[in-house]
Design an enzyme around this catalytic site. Structure first.
Site, short mmCIF file in Angstrom:
data_model
loop_
_atom_site.label_atom_id
_atom_site.label_comp_id
_atom_site.label_asym_id
_atom_site.label_seq_id
_atom_site.Cartn_x
_atom_site.Cartn_y
_atom_site.Cartn_z
N GLN A 168 40.15 41.88 40.66
CA GLN A 168 38.98 40.99 40.61
C GLN A 168 37.81 41.73 39.93
O GLN A 168 38.05 42.49 39.01
CB GLN A 168 38.59 40.48 42.01
CG GLN A 168 39.60 39.49 42.58
CD GLN A 168 40.78 40.13 43.27
OE1 GLN A 168 40.62 41.05 44.04
NE2 GLN A 168 41.98 39.64 43.01
N GLY A 179 45.71 38.74 38.60
CA GLY A 179 46.69 38.51 37.54
C GLY A 179 46.34 39.45 36.39
O GLY A 179 45.36 39.23 35.69
N HIS A 180 47.10 40.52 36.25
CA HIS A 180 46.81 41.50 35.21
C HIS A 180 47.81 41.35 34.08
O HIS A 180 48.99 41.63 34.24
CB HIS A 180 46.84 42.92 35.80
CG HIS A 180 45.75 43.15 36.81
ND1 HIS A 180 45.75 44.16 37.72
CD2 HIS A 180 44.60 42.46 37.04
CE1 HIS A 180 44.66 44.10 38.45
NE2 HIS A 180 43.95 43.08 38.06
N LYS A 200 41.40 44.25 32.68
CA LYS A 200 41.66 45.57 33.30
C LYS A 200 43.10 46.01 33.07
O LYS A 200 43.37 47.19 32.87
CB LYS A 200 41.38 45.51 34.81
CG LYS A 200 39.95 45.20 35.16
CD LYS A 200 39.76 45.10 36.65
CE LYS A 200 40.35 43.85 37.27
NZ LYS A 200 39.71 42.59 36.88
N ASP A 254 39.11 39.15 35.63
CA ASP A 254 39.74 38.77 34.36
C ASP A 254 39.12 39.45 33.16
O ASP A 254 39.10 38.89 32.06
CB ASP A 254 39.68 37.23 34.15
CG ASP A 254 40.27 36.49 35.32
OD1 ASP A 254 41.30 36.96 35.85
OD2 ASP A 254 39.70 35.46 35.73
P1 IMP Z 1 40.68 34.35 46.70
O1 IMP Z 1 40.63 35.78 46.28
O2 IMP Z 1 42.00 33.69 46.42
O3 IMP Z 1 40.23 34.16 48.11
O4 IMP Z 1 39.61 33.56 45.80
C1 IMP Z 1 38.22 33.79 45.91
C2 IMP Z 1 37.53 33.71 44.57
O5 IMP Z 1 37.93 34.82 43.78
C3 IMP Z 1 37.89 32.47 43.74
O6 IMP Z 1 36.76 32.10 42.97
C4 IMP Z 1 38.98 32.97 42.83
O7 IMP Z 1 39.08 32.21 41.65
C5 IMP Z 1 38.48 34.36 42.55
N1 IMP Z 1 39.55 35.29 42.19
C6 IMP Z 1 40.48 35.85 42.99
N2 IMP Z 1 41.28 36.66 42.29
C7 IMP Z 1 40.85 36.63 41.03
C8 IMP Z 1 41.24 37.31 39.84
O8 IMP Z 1 42.16 38.13 39.79
N3 IMP Z 1 40.53 37.01 38.72
C9 IMP Z 1 39.49 36.16 38.73
N4 IMP Z 1 39.08 35.52 39.81
C10 IMP Z 1 39.74 35.76 40.95
#
Ligand code: IMP
Length: 429
Positions: free
Chosen positions: A222, A39-40, A15, A12
């Site tokens: 991420q 989520g971009h 990017k 977040d």
């Molecule tokens: P997962 O990717 O859904 O398995 O989540 C694993 C961890 O990564 C959790 O803490 C999510 O909140 C975090 N996470 C996954 N995608 C994002 C993102 O795009 N931005 C911020 N955190 C993310």
């Protein structure tokens, strides 16, 4: 030269805006890992676009966008996103390619994600419940289904048997109503006609494009501290968000990457569980969350907010070989009396200047802060570094000193033109 743009913190970082801004300099934008957990958010002339799976470059006509083998693709989520942007006037026809080797997220992955979280109880990760982790588990467990496999329409072929085995495993684990493998198979077959025209040998496509002199931007999802290997394990996502992921996630050699730009917010946020040394739960945290609109772009969850963590960003410089930073949301700090920058951690009486590998140790660490003066006049929308208030310039300089690399880009607002692109660092982008 190609450029990789990735998150230098916990995701977040903004990017989407940076990728969107730089896209006109490239022919191709390629995503290399993650899935629709990302989520971009991109603002174009006051309109808000939230992209999850499709590279942020799609908003520019004529740009080719690529989803690499390192990404996990939920075909229904992909189609929903394509429909949504089409509804907003963005035509992606002929401009989106998907690797035949990317693994597919199926309905049982989403269920298993929710189940795994429930089982973890107190130690839950706070996943996005999109099935990301279980899809990568199947990939590494060598029982996954890849995009190219969906072409197989035979009743008793490898696709049918893989779906049957995976659904049977799901039915053993999830104790409620059994899922029907035939139904999953029927659904999977239904997506193929729409997916088929996008499917490409991405490695070959990029290799040829680069050989023909086209520039490629690699878009990470991420962030470094959520990387499966280098993040705050186990509170991480299931892929390599770091620069190395660009090579393996697209089928290119490391020399194809060129420069690496780390995107870092001027403060720190995290969504989900896990350590966040500079977290502010009180008034400051609330102030950052409200001013920065720090709510998850995918899940709407409030993000945990805190001061800028220079130890974390310096670590990102190391594990990604960052050349320069793009600092985002500087304007969110407008009006704060003083600012804290974490330059080290204090753990059991010891001062650490490098990120510890042990997450439990990091959880017990306290930040060591340096206080900097805030600025009174707004930075919002400023496009030249010299026009920033002196204190804001000093803040950026401190970020550069503590990270050891220049801030080539500084974002001062959500719109494309709310940006400082520093001429002296143009060579990195
Ligand atoms: P997962 O990717 O859904 O398995 O989540 C694993 C961890 O990564 C959790 O803490 C999510 O909140 C975090 N996470 C996954 N995608 C994002 C993102 O795009 N931005 C911020 N955190 C993310």
């Amino acid at each position: 030269m190609n450029v990789c743009v990735l998150g230098a913190q916990w995701g977040d970082e903004g990017k989407g805006k940076i990728v969107d801004l730089l896209t006109p300099r490239f022919s191709i934008v390629a995503r290399y890992q993650g899935g629709h957990n990302a989520g971009h958010t991109v603002y174009v002339r006051g309109r808000k676009f939230v992209l999850h799976l499709i590279p942020s470059g799609i908003l520019h006509p004529g740009i080719i966008c690529v989803i690499g083998n390192g990404v996990v693709v939920d075909p229904l989520a992909l189609f929903a996103e394509l429909d949504e942007i089409a509804g907003m006037g963005v035509d992606a026809t002929g401009r989106l390619l998907v690797s035949d080797k990317a693994h597919v997220i199926l309905p049982y992955h989403r269920e298993l994600d929710v189940l795994a979280e429930a089982r973890r109880g107190e130690r839950k990760i706070g996943t996005t419940s999109r099935g990301i982790g279980p899809a990568y588990e199947d990939k590494i467990g060598r029982r996954g289904i890849r995009v190219g496999d969906l072409a197989d329409a035979s009743i008793d072929g490898p696709l049918a048997s893989a779906v049957r085995e995976n659904v049977a495993a799901r039915n053993r684990l999830v104790g409620n109503v059994d899922m029907s493998a035939d139904q999953v198979l029927a659904d999977v077959r239904r997506v193929w006609p729409r997916l088929h025209p996008l499917v490409t040998d991405v490695s070959l496509y990029l290799h040829r494009a680069i050989a023909a002199g086209q520039r490629v931007m690699f878009e990470g999802a991420q962030g470094t501290l959520l990387d499966i290997d280098h993040g705050t394990y186990p509170f991480v996502t299931s892929s390599n968000a770091t620069a190395g992921g660009a090579a393996t996630g697209l089928g290119l050699g490391p020399r194809a990457i060129g420069t690496v730009i780390g995107v870092a917010k001027a403060y720190t946020t995290r969504v989900g569980e896990g350590p966040l040394p500079t977290e502010q739960t009180g008034e400051i945290g609330e102030r950052l969350r409200e001013t920065g609109q720090e709510y998850g772009a995918s899940t709407g969850r409030p993000r945990r907010c805190g001061w800028y963590d220079a130890v974390a960003v310096r670590y990102a410089v190391r594990v990604n070989g960052l050349d320069a930073l793009a600092i985002t949301k500087l304007d969110v700090l407008d009006g704060l009396e003083t600012l804290e920058v974490c330059t080290a951690y204090r753990c059991n009486g010891t001062i650490l200047t490098e990120m510890p590998g042990d997450t439990a140790q990091l959880t017990g660490c306290e930040p060591v802060y340096e206080t900097l003066p805030g600025w009174k006049t707004p930075t919002r929308g400023i496009t030249e570094f010299e026009k920033l208030p002196a204190e804001a310039q000093a803040y950026v300089r401190r970020i550069e000193e503590t990270s050891g690399i220049p801030a080539a880009i500084i974002s001062t607002g959500s719109e494309r033109d709310h940006t400082i692109l520093r001429k002296e660092f143009e060579k990195f982008v």
